[in-house]
Design a protein around this motif. Structure first.
Motif, PDB file in Angstrom:
ATOM      1  N   GLY A   1       0.783  -1.226   0.000  1.00  0.00           N
ATOM      2  CA  GLY A   1       0.000   0.000   0.000  1.00  0.00           C
ATOM      3  C   GLY A   1       0.809   1.267   0.000  1.00  0.00           C
ATOM      4  O   GLY A   1       0.316   2.327   0.414  1.00  0.00           O
ATOM      5  N   ALA A   2       2.058   1.183  -0.487  1.00  0.00           N
ATOM      6  CA  ALA A   2       2.928   2.364  -0.489  1.00  0.00           C
ATOM      7  C   ALA A   2       3.279   2.757  -1.923  1.00  0.00           C
ATOM      8  O   ALA A   2       3.489   1.896  -2.779  1.00  0.00           O
ATOM      9  N   GLU A   3       3.322   4.055  -2.176  1.00  0.00           N
ATOM     10  CA  GLU A   3       3.750   4.558  -3.470  1.00  0.00           C
ATOM     11  C   GLU A   3       5.264   4.749  -3.472  1.00  0.00           C
ATOM     12  O   GLU A   3       5.869   5.001  -2.422  1.00  0.00           O
ATOM     13  N   ILE A   4       5.884   4.638  -4.633  1.00  0.00           N
ATOM     14  CA  ILE A   4       7.326   4.872  -4.693  1.00  0.00           C
ATOM     15  C   ILE A   4       7.588   6.374  -4.774  1.00  0.00           C
ATOM     16  O   ILE A   4       6.846   7.109  -5.423  1.00  0.00           O
ATOM     17  N   PRO A   5       8.614   6.850  -4.105  1.00  0.00           N
ATOM     18  CA  PRO A   5       8.976   8.265  -4.206  1.00  0.00           C
ATOM     19  C   PRO A   5       9.374   8.618  -5.639  1.00  0.00           C
ATOM     20  O   PRO A   5       9.904   7.773  -6.378  1.00  0.00           O
ATOM     21  N   GLU A   6       9.122   9.835  -6.050  1.00  0.00           N
ATOM     22  CA  GLU A   6       9.483  10.274  -7.400  1.00  0.00           C
ATOM     23  C   GLU A   6      10.978  10.139  -7.651  1.00  0.00           C
ATOM     24  O   GLU A   6      11.415   9.919  -8.777  1.00  0.00           O
ATOM     25  N   SER A   7      11.780  10.254  -6.592  1.00  0.00           N
ATOM     26  CA  SER A   7      13.238  10.187  -6.753  1.00  0.00           C
ATOM     27  C   SER A   7      13.704   8.836  -7.262  1.00  0.00           C
ATOM     28  O   SER A   7      14.795   8.721  -7.826  1.00  0.00           O
ATOM     29  N   PHE A   8      12.893   7.786  -7.070  1.00  0.00           N
ATOM     30  CA  PHE A   8      13.284   6.446  -7.516  1.00  0.00           C
ATOM     31  C   PHE A   8      13.430   6.376  -9.033  1.00  0.00           C
ATOM     32  O   PHE A   8      14.087   5.470  -9.551  1.00  0.00           O
TER      33      PHE A   8
END
Length: 338
Positions: A100-107
């Motif tokens: 249920g977690a989104e990946i950070p844009e930095s990834f």
């Protein structure tokens, strides 16, 4: 040119040149005893090894012997550096979505990378020995490169010239131990036991047009318990190419000759949100964790088990004619002898 390391009484084995069809080899101890020795002197040694390779492929070496992958160590039985990236962000996205977690844009702009244990690699046909199979044993099929000396702070546009050899990898993971280690905020250690590499390491030119943009554009084949499991395209959905991974690893440090950098689990979106298994007509997956993540997302819980003692994994990459390029990683999980 294809190179392998045969097992002998030493820790670092014996360097040999292998024919393109993986049928014969020639010992080259007059040039270099080990692959690390060759890499330490690559500009001088590589042309000599290439000459032997050409003679071997032309059938001109009377000293050639029959090549058997079972007699091989990983090309580098141990290395000064083993850094594994996560270049396929689809894989990371799947793992995070399942909880249920989104990946950070930095990834998408800054690669993930961890420093693995490099003092004890597993031979490509040797068993994966572990004390327990209750720790969520998983395989991870990947591609890796070996560099010569890389200077600190190198730009990605210049890093590709330092790629000297390519291999396949089984980055063994203990999924059950990962959450506890990451919760400490200090990264992987016990959850990442010894990895295994393909019997043969190859120079990029051996891949012809399939090596471009610092990526390998061929399917990576995984066979789990003798059933097709994955065949994703290694050149697709690779957010960071190998030159970018080298530049990331060398941002604050020099990389010594013989540094190994892995791609991370090869993973394709396949035009769908989560990807599709081979049975369902897709290209499948390169680790069990992805299947379990998809089951969690779709069904609320995973049903596919991780590996148990006696389970078998085979990882390979083939040319258009179905010939193995690197030789296959072929392993069984067994209980370590006390």
């Amino acid at each position: 040119m294809k190179l392998a390391t045969l097992k002998n009484a030493t820790r670092d084995g014996k360097l040999v040149v292998v024919s393109r069809d993986l049928s014969r080899y020639v010992v080259v101890d007059a040039i270099a005893n080990t692959l690390q020795q060759a890499l330490d002197n690559w500009s001088e040694v590589a042309p000599q090894l290439e000459e032997i390779s050409n003679e071997l492929n032309e059938g001109e070496r009377e000293d050639a012997a029959i090549f058997e992958a079972e007699l091989c160590e990983s090309p580098l039985p141990r290395a000064y550096q083993w850094a594994d990236g996560s270049a396929y962000v689809n894989h990371v996205e799947l793992v995070r979505k399942a909880r249920g977690a989104e990946i950070p844009e930095s990834f998408w702009t800054d690669p993930l990378m961890y420093q693995g244990g490099s003092d004890d690699f597993i031979g490509p046909r040797d068993d994966i020995q572990l004390p327990s199979d209750d720790w969520g044993v998983d395989f991870e099929a990947e591609v890796a490169i070996i560099t010569d000396d890389v200077p600190m702070a190198i730009d990605a546009k210049d890093a590709g010239k330092h790629i000297k050899l390519l291999m396949l990898v089984n980055d063994v993971s203990l999924r059950g131990l990962i959450p506890g280690e990451l919760a400490k905020g200090f990264g992987f250690f016990q959850s990442k036991p010894a990895s295994a590499f393909s019997p043969v390491a190859v120079t990029p030119d051996e891949l012809g047009d399939h090596w471009r943009d610092n990526k390998v554009h061929l399917p990576l084949l995984s066979e789990y318990n003798h059933n097709a499991f994955g065949k994703p395209q290694a050149g697709e959905d690779m957010t960071f190419d190998f030159a970018q991974l080298i530049a990331h690893a060398a941002k604050t440090r020099n990389l010594g000759a013989g540094a190994i950098i892995g791609s991370g689990t090869v993973s394709n979106k396949q035009g769908t949100e989560y990807g599709t298994s081979i049975v369902e007509g897709g290209v499948g997956y390169s680790c069990i964790a992805e299947v379990r993540m998809i089951e969690t997302i779709r069904d609320g819980k995973p049903t596919t088990e991780f590996m148990r003692f006696g389970d078998h994994i085979k990882i390979d990459m083939q040319d258009e004619s179905g010939n193995s390029i690197f030789g296959s990683i072929d392993q069984t999980v067994v209980k370590v002898a006390n």
